[in-house]
Scaffold this motif. Sequence first.
Motif, PDB file in Angstrom:
ATOM      1  N   SER A   1      -0.342  -8.646   4.697  1.00 26.02           N
ATOM      2  CA  SER A   1       0.639  -8.927   5.746  1.00 26.02           C
ATOM      3  C   SER A   1      -0.023  -9.431   7.030  1.00 26.02           C
ATOM      4  CB  SER A   1       1.457  -7.672   6.067  1.00 26.02           C
ATOM      5  OG  SER A   1       0.670  -6.737   6.791  1.00 26.02           O
ATOM      6  N   GLY A   2      -1.351  -9.314   7.089  1.00 25.93           N
ATOM      7  CA  GLY A   2      -2.069  -9.766   8.274  1.00 25.93           C
ATOM      8  C   GLY A   2      -2.240  -8.716   9.343  1.00 25.93           C
ATOM      9  N   SER A   3      -1.760  -7.488   9.101  1.00 27.94           N
ATOM     10  CA  SER A   3      -1.900  -6.457  10.129  1.00 27.94           C
ATOM     11  C   SER A   3      -3.278  -5.792  10.108  1.00 27.94           C
ATOM     12  CB  SER A   3      -0.795  -5.400   9.996  1.00 27.94           C
ATOM     13  OG  SER A   3      -0.886  -4.732   8.762  1.00 27.94           O
TER      14      SER A   3
ATOM     15  N   ALA B   1      -4.267   4.999  -0.763  1.00 27.48           N
ATOM     16  CA  ALA B   1      -4.847   4.441   0.466  1.00 27.48           C
ATOM     17  C   ALA B   1      -5.251   2.987   0.254  1.00 27.48           C
ATOM     18  CB  ALA B   1      -6.051   5.271   0.906  1.00 27.48           C
ATOM     19  N   GLN B   2      -5.856   2.692  -0.881  1.00 24.21           N
ATOM     20  CA  GLN B   2      -6.258   1.317  -1.181  1.00 24.21           C
ATOM     21  C   GLN B   2      -5.043   0.401  -1.232  1.00 24.21           C
ATOM     22  OE1 GLN B   2      -7.834   0.650  -5.105  1.00 24.21           O
ATOM     23  NE2 GLN B   2      -8.798  -1.267  -4.515  1.00 24.21           N
ATOM     24  N   SER B   3      -3.980   0.855  -1.854  1.00 26.19           N
ATOM     25  CA  SER B   3      -2.763   0.050  -1.940  1.00 26.19           C
ATOM     26  C   SER B   3      -2.202  -0.238  -0.550  1.00 26.19           C
ATOM     27  CB  SER B   3      -1.718   0.784  -2.792  1.00 26.19           C
ATOM     28  OG  SER B   3      -0.526   0.050  -2.847  1.00 26.19           O
ATOM     29  N   ALA B   4      -2.193   0.778   0.303  1.00 25.66           N
ATOM     30  CA  ALA B   4      -1.690   0.583   1.668  1.00 25.66           C
ATOM     31  C   ALA B   4      -2.549  -0.413   2.435  1.00 25.66           C
ATOM     32  CB  ALA B   4      -1.641   1.923   2.404  1.00 25.66           C
ATOM     33  N   VAL B   5      -3.859  -0.304   2.286  1.00 20.79           N
ATOM     34  CA  VAL B   5      -4.764  -1.231   2.979  1.00 20.79           C
ATOM     35  C   VAL B   5      -4.574  -2.648   2.450  1.00 20.79           C
ATOM     36  CG1 VAL B   5      -7.196  -1.865   3.297  1.00 20.79           C
ATOM     37  CG2 VAL B   5      -6.470   0.506   3.638  1.00 20.79           C
ATOM     38  N   MET B   6      -4.450  -2.789   1.145  1.00 27.56           N
ATOM     39  CA  MET B   6      -4.255  -4.130   0.574  1.00 27.56           C
ATOM     40  C   MET B   6      -2.949  -4.756   1.059  1.00 27.56           C
ATOM     41  SD  MET B   6      -5.798  -3.472  -3.240  1.00 27.56           S
ATOM     42  CE  MET B   6      -5.443  -5.105  -3.842  1.00 27.56           C
ATOM     43  N   THR B   7      -1.889  -3.944   1.156  1.00 27.76           N
ATOM     44  CA  THR B   7      -0.611  -4.432   1.683  1.00 27.76           C
ATOM     45  C   THR B   7      -0.772  -4.880   3.133  1.00 27.76           C
ATOM     46  OG1 THR B   7       0.661  -3.028   0.189  1.00 27.76           O
ATOM     47  CG2 THR B   7       1.778  -3.780   2.197  1.00 27.76           C
ATOM     48  N   ASP B   8      -1.509  -4.084   3.920  1.00 29.71           N
ATOM     49  CA  ASP B   8      -1.738  -4.443   5.323  1.00 29.71           C
ATOM     50  C   ASP B   8      -2.596  -5.698   5.458  1.00 29.71           C
ATOM     51  OD1 ASP B   8      -0.205  -2.288   6.103  1.00 29.71           O
ATOM     52  OD2 ASP B   8      -1.921  -1.005   6.597  1.00 29.71           O
ATOM     53  N   ILE B   9      -3.552  -5.878   4.583  1.00 34.55           N
ATOM     54  CA  ILE B   9      -4.361  -7.103   4.607  1.00 34.55           C
ATOM     55  C   ILE B   9      -3.489  -8.308   4.284  1.00 34.55           C
ATOM     56  CG2 ILE B   9      -6.201  -8.358   3.391  1.00 34.55           C
ATOM     57  CD1 ILE B   9      -7.645  -5.606   3.109  1.00 34.55           C
TER      58      ILE B   9
END
Length: 75
Positions: A60-62, A50-58
């Motif tokens: 990317s700006g989403s 979950a942390q990895s997904a959130v960091m990727t989204d941060i």
Amino acid sequence: KLWIKGAADDMADTDTAMFVSGSVHAELTGAQFKAFNAAIIAHVQASFAAQSAVMTDIESGSVTTTAEIDAANWP
């Protein structure tokens, strides 16, 4: 966590040992320690995912707000 892993690794399924967490005192079997250890590992790995997904989204700006981070699919 290490104590639980040690108990899970070293105990036969029918052996018992005390487990204490805060005000909870319980005698658990080796099988219960093994299940407890597996649940902890699964929770930690799900948290990392979950942390990895959130960091990727941060990145990317989403995701741009704390509320969006809090709303993520955390375990």
